[in-house]
Design an enzyme around this catalytic site. Structure first.
Site, PDB file in Angstrom:
ATOM      1  N   THR A  47       8.071 -43.374 -23.720  1.00  0.00           N
ATOM      2  CA  THR A  47       9.264 -43.087 -22.930  1.00  0.00           C
ATOM      3  C   THR A  47      10.370 -44.051 -23.306  1.00  0.00           C
ATOM      4  O   THR A  47      10.238 -45.259 -23.117  1.00  0.00           O
ATOM      5  CB  THR A  47       8.950 -43.213 -21.424  1.00  0.00           C
ATOM      6  OG1 THR A  47       7.886 -42.319 -21.116  1.00  0.00           O
ATOM      7  CG2 THR A  47      10.161 -42.859 -20.587  1.00  0.00           C
ATOM      8  N   SER A  53      13.060 -44.765 -21.993  1.00  0.00           N
ATOM      9  CA  SER A  53      13.699 -45.494 -20.900  1.00  0.00           C
ATOM     10  C   SER A  53      12.720 -46.391 -20.149  1.00  0.00           C
ATOM     11  O   SER A  53      13.038 -46.908 -19.097  1.00  0.00           O
ATOM     12  CB  SER A  53      14.311 -44.497 -19.907  1.00  0.00           C
ATOM     13  OG  SER A  53      13.312 -43.662 -19.364  1.00  0.00           O
ATOM     14  N   CYS A  54      11.509 -46.581 -20.701  1.00  0.00           N
ATOM     15  CA  CYS A  54      10.502 -47.342 -19.961  1.00  0.00           C
ATOM     16  C   CYS A  54      10.863 -48.815 -19.925  1.00  0.00           C
ATOM     17  O   CYS A  54      11.673 -49.303 -20.706  1.00  0.00           O
ATOM     18  CB  CYS A  54       9.120 -47.154 -20.576  1.00  0.00           C
ATOM     19  SG  CYS A  54       8.909 -48.002 -22.157  1.00  0.00           S
ATOM     20  N   GLY A  55      10.235 -49.551 -19.038  1.00  0.00           N
ATOM     21  CA  GLY A  55      10.521 -50.965 -18.898  1.00  0.00           C
ATOM     22  C   GLY A  55       9.628 -51.840 -19.749  1.00  0.00           C
ATOM     23  O   GLY A  55       9.660 -53.056 -19.628  1.00  0.00           O
ATOM     24  N   CYS A 111       9.435 -51.640 -23.217  1.00  0.00           N
ATOM     25  CA  CYS A 111       9.801 -51.466 -24.613  1.00  0.00           C
ATOM     26  C   CYS A 111       9.883 -52.825 -25.302  1.00  0.00           C
ATOM     27  O   CYS A 111       9.916 -53.854 -24.675  1.00  0.00           O
ATOM     28  CB  CYS A 111      11.134 -50.733 -24.732  1.00  0.00           C
ATOM     29  SG  CYS A 111      11.044 -49.044 -24.131  1.00  0.00           S
TER      30      CYS A 111
END
Length: 282
Positions: A112, A114-116, A118
């Site tokens: 994803t 937009s995941c936190g 990355c």
């Protein structure tokens, strides 16, 4: 076109004149993907090529690698309380010997954009999970002029976009520039999954000698899908993200952005682009 498009009434204002007419819109519906009977993911997509979409999604998740890993894919009958089949739920059944990874954890890590979580963990997850490291594939050399010709060819193949103006597209080209396949979807990631899924079903993975062209930007997620399918060259008509560039550099993926006319930016893997000595100076 079936459920690919729908008609809606629209009020048109043109040069101050107001009129009413039906307009053709691209259809958008949820697709629930189940794996061996268990709910796995829901994506918003344009109906069509649903089995290929599900198969391609599971390639990018590291579950499927060959057609032999896939036993079958079916629409789930009785997908609603009253037993009606909505054709919005598919169940993917794998071969008995396929090892199912901890997909929930891995999606949180690297699929994803937009995941936190990355960053380095995301890059390492893709590099260590792919079955076909791009750096190990036979060399592919692409002329800039060939790359420059591809967006117009992709645009000419977008049949549903001509009617709706609301779809992303992805296409596979050979290193000689032959159009191999093209898919359209409201989600750019879905269009790529449909391409990869069809390749899996046809026994064509890894896609080690093709160019993947996408009609929008090159996100980390799209770069990840290219790497997981063994694709050596990803080109986009718009910008890449910083993490997509990092992933390309980490895995050996050739990443081209802002492919418009004869202009383009090569962000990684320039060894596959047939650049002249003069062009590399400055």
């Amino acid at each position: 076109m079936g459920r690919v498009t729908e008609r809606r009434k629209v009020i048109r204002i043109r040069d101050g004149a107001v009129s009413s007419r039906p307009d053709t819109l691209v259809a958008e519906e949820p697709l629930e993907i189940r794996l061996n009977g268990k709910p796995l993911a829901i994506t918003m997509r344009t109906p069509g090529d649903d089995f290929a979409l599900a198969a391609g999604f599971l390639v990018s998740e590291g579950v499927l690698a060959t057609a032999y890993d896939l036993r079958n894919i079916v629409y789930c009958a009785g997908a609603t309380v009253d037993g009606t089949n909505t054709y919005n739920v598919v169940d993917v059944r794998t071969a008995p010997d396929v090892v199912i990874p901890d997909i929930t954890l891995e999606r949180n890590v690297y699929t994803t954009s937009s995941c936190g979580l990355c960053g380095k963990a995301s890059l390492d997850a893709v590099r260590t999970t792919t079955r076909w490291p791009i750096a190990d594939t036979p060399p592919v050399r692409v002329e800039p002029a060939l790359l420059a010709s591809l967006p117009d060819r992709l645009r000419a193949a977008q049949r549903v976009f001509d009617r709706t103006g609301g779809l992303h597209a992805a296409a596979l080209f050979s290193e000689e520039g032959e159009l191999l396949d093209v898919r359209e979807d409201v989600g750019r990631h879905n269009a790529v999954d449909k391409l990869v899924g069809r390749a899996l079903q046809n026994g064509d993975l890894p896609l080690s000698r093709v160019i993947l062209l996408v009609s929008g930007r090159a996100s980390f997620e799209l770069a990840q899908k290219a790497v997981m399918a063994g694709i050596p060259v990803l080109a986009a008509v718009s910008a890449p993200s910083s993490l997509a560039v990092d992933l390309a550099a980490e895995t050996g993926l050739t990443l081209v952005g802002f492919l418009r006319g004869s202009n383009m930016n090569v962000y990684a893997g320039e060894d596959r682009i047939a650049l002249t000595a003069a062009a590399t100076q400055g």
